[in-house]
Design a protein around this motif. Structure first.
Motif, PDB file in Angstrom:
ATOM      1  N   GLU A 165      -3.914  35.023 -60.186  1.00 20.41           N
ATOM      2  CA  GLU A 165      -4.939  33.733 -60.139  1.00 20.41           C
ATOM      3  C   GLU A 165      -6.107  34.757 -59.220  1.00 20.41           C
ATOM      4  O   GLU A 165      -5.778  35.484 -58.453  1.00 20.41           O
ATOM      5  N   LEU A 166      -7.489  34.762 -59.605  1.00 25.55           N
ATOM      6  CA  LEU A 166      -8.567  35.437 -59.079  1.00 25.55           C
ATOM      7  C   LEU A 166      -8.753  34.350 -57.834  1.00 25.55           C
ATOM      8  O   LEU A 166      -9.459  33.362 -58.291  1.00 25.55           O
ATOM      9  N   TYR A 167      -9.155  34.892 -56.680  1.00 25.66           N
ATOM     10  CA  TYR A 167      -9.523  34.173 -55.684  1.00 25.66           C
ATOM     11  C   TYR A 167     -11.059  34.266 -55.421  1.00 25.66           C
ATOM     12  O   TYR A 167     -11.756  33.374 -55.096  1.00 25.66           O
ATOM     13  N   MET A 200      -6.914  38.734 -54.995  1.00 27.96           N
ATOM     14  CA  MET A 200      -6.247  37.743 -56.198  1.00 27.96           C
ATOM     15  C   MET A 200      -4.882  37.565 -55.507  1.00 27.96           C
ATOM     16  O   MET A 200      -4.235  38.223 -54.403  1.00 27.96           O
ATOM     17  N   CYS A 204     -12.057  42.867 -56.062  1.00 32.18           N
ATOM     18  CA  CYS A 204     -11.500  41.567 -56.475  1.00 32.18           C
ATOM     19  C   CYS A 204     -10.180  41.049 -55.294  1.00 32.18           C
ATOM     20  O   CYS A 204      -9.505  41.870 -54.967  1.00 32.18           O
ATOM     21  N   SER A 211     -12.506  41.293 -63.056  1.00 33.53           N
ATOM     22  CA  SER A 211     -12.245  40.155 -62.682  1.00 33.53           C
ATOM     23  C   SER A 211     -13.066  38.930 -63.467  1.00 33.53           C
ATOM     24  O   SER A 211     -12.328  37.828 -63.544  1.00 33.53           O
TER      25      SER A 211
END
Lengths: 407, 407
Positions: free
Chosen positions: B100-102, B113, B111, B84
């Protein structure tokens, strides 16, 4: 609860005395303790505590939260944790060639360690033209054991990575990156250049593209090559000596870097002593005698390092690929090449950079000092440029002799 | 308190669904969510959560405490933290070329994503002989931005050291050290050697002292050279593609290592696709067409990397010594040399080592597969041995052509 266990404060002599009596098991209850603050550095407070009855003594070294001369300069007290961690490791690896650590106190940010009052700082002794016939033997023990045994040739790779993490040392590495690898090679306003030396610096260094390119390559080696756990500041002011023993002190610059960095620092600082002897000893026979002693020491350090490295490598190698035919020679060759380069960098930076050495600044005669500086600079340049060809003790001393005869 | 906030547990589909609804702001309250576990790896659980109403979707990737096929194999869940952290960094550096990492959840070790269901895995697409005309342009953007911008040429040195510390990755580096740099070069019992290939391996690899020595030097480079923040496992199975976009995934091997490692992995895996085409496409014109496409892609990746590296270097360089005349060329040269070496190592290890690639194992005809393997091995050997002479896209493809014409 003891007031030393709750919150950090900067100790005075009386506090250190109480700390030694209350927090340590070192002295007996009948001890007659005295304390004196003996620190002469800029960052730490150093207390010597002694028992008048038994003669037993120890040192308490406390990191201040800022520089002693300027409270606005904050320095991370983490250097004290790094110092205590590496002292433990080097004590074990070198079998006692660093001070014994009795205690590290993370609240008070202090280390308690062996007192070395019966030793002398090597730089001071060399300026007084004293001899230590066992020094080459002892320092090569230290170098081979601390460097080779922390390299991936020997150490478990996963364990090494944990050590690399533990000894990431951004602040003190930055000092070296700036003061050794960068500033001496241009007309930086932090440099402290002896006026008679300035024209030589401008001509031979600050406008020498070939040399500058090599220093850039070397800086990137320093920035990226996590080869071995270095002392990181192994000049003759970091070495205590007496007749039969040495103790390497002040490892707060420790980090994983190119092994040649430590060796090169030792060699360069012996060359400063050599040029001090050349300039400062009047009597011809005494001068020759002392220079011969230093030459022999320099030659022996390189040659004994090579000899002990080979022996220890064969005994301790654990990495399979490091046993492939030719690898040991390749690896040693790269370390000696880095040693030559760092010898050169240290010779240059102590003349042109911010931090000088007493061996040279103590030469009173201006012309003699100017000559000594030029010799160091010329030798330094050649150690950097010709590092691939400089391989034996004899090669190292020849660079210095050549510089002397051409200045 | 939410049951997701107290203590880690391995999620099932229903848990992941509840997690997505309760713990994330991503979906609206009216969403009609469904969940399916789509992980096919050995270490992680991968849940896809989709809203039937809007079509919005995301991925939850949870690290298990042990391998899925064997509970006795414990793996540090720290790899999820590393993944992450690096996704955030690479997303910013590459301007969106990774998912995109949320959210990263350190309790649930997961993670959250971007879902990439509209993309295809590049390896699969190449085996189906599909073309992606923009791939060379896109992957060189990713490589230059993630590698050069995390090197000491550009990055602040103190900040870099903190990143080095954060991405010390002992377990996953050990996998690479063993599987790439060590085991393929001897008759290791973990190797999986295709029988027709064994005599060639014995003759040309396991008893080739010259080659072994070079692999040892390269292993030490991998162990010690903290040059740039690598993806660390950049084969064509770690790259999602669609017509106009790529997304690089699975950076759990990330650490600071030699920049050429990532580039070499991309090139080698395109060579596997090239040898798949050589062996598996029957129609001569189609084969030639697809091989031409892959040749052009390989050539472009090297040449565009060089071109973009030079441009980005000039724009972004912040380190003084890296502006010295000749340093940029020296530095780029060393990266391309490492690229050649790693191209070779990856070609060899996927044929002789434990982990193979579908491009080659999927070739059904035994003789054709044996030929493809020998071509990869011979090219691999030459990429390692001749790495100092292999400098341009044309040089890279010529090594492969030469291997094809001599097997």
């Amino acid at each position: 609860m003891s007031r030393f266990k709750s919150k950090y404060f900067t100790m005075e002599e009386a506090d250190a005395l109480e700390y030694a009596a209350a927090e340590l098991d070192f002295f007996s209850k009948e001890a007659e303790l005295s304390c004196s603050e003996i620190g002469d550095g800029n960052l730490n407070y150093v207390f010597k505590i002694a028992d008048a009855k038994t003669g037993k003594s120890l040192i308490i070294k406390q990191a201040g939260p800022c520089a002693r001369i300027d409270e606005t300069i904050k320095v991370s007290p983490d250097r004290n944790r790094i110092e205590s961690d590496i002292l433990k490791i080097q004590y074990e690896l070198s079998e006692g060639l660093v001070p014994e650590l009795y205690k590290y106190d993370e609240i008070m940010n202090c280390c308690v360690m062996e007192d070395l009052s019966d030793y002398t700082i090597l730089r001071k002794a060399l300026i007084e033209h004293k001899k230590f016939p066992h020094f080459a033997e002892q320092i090569t023990d230290f170098l081979v054991k601390t460097l080779l045994l922390t390299s991936d040739v020997v150490i478990n790779h996963k364990g090494k990575k944990d050590l690399v993490k533990n000894f990431i040392n951004p602040e003190l590495c930055e000092i070296t990156e700036d003061l050794v690898y960068t500033e001496p090679f241009f007309n930086c306003n932090r440099n402290d250049v002896f006026e008679p030396t300035r024209p030589f610096a401008e001509k031979e260094f600050w406008n020498n593209e070939e040399l500058l390119l090599e220093t850039a390559k070397l800086k990137f080696e320093f920035l990226t090559n996590a080869q071995a756990l270095l002392h990181g500041d192994l000049h003759t002011g970091s070495i205590f000596v007496k007749e039969d023993s040495i103790k390497v002190i002040d490892p707060e610059f420790a980090f994983f870097g190119p092994a040649g960095y430590d060796i090169g620092n030792v060699i360069a600082n012996l060359i400063f002593a050599y040029e001090n002897a050349e300039a400062a000893i009047e009597d011809k026979a005494s001068k020759e005698d002392y220079k011969n002693y230093l030459e022999a020491t320099i030659v022996k350090i390189i040659d004994l390092f090579i000899q002990k490295f080979n022996k220890t490598y064969d005994e301790k190698v654990r990495e399979r690929v490091a046993t492939y035919k030719g690898f040991k020679e390749y690896y040693l060759d790269s370390i000696i090449r880095d040693t030559s380069a760092v010898t050169g960098l240290e010779l240059v930076r102590r003349i042109l950079g911010m931090a000088h050495v007493k061996d040279i600044t103590g030469i009173e005669d201006i012309d003699k000092r100017a000559r000594a500086e030029k010799i160091c600079l010329l030798a330094g340049k050649n150690f950097i440029l010709n590092r691939k060809e400089i391989k034996t003790g004899k090669d190292f001393i020849q660079v210095v002799r050549n510089a002397e005869s051409s200045i």
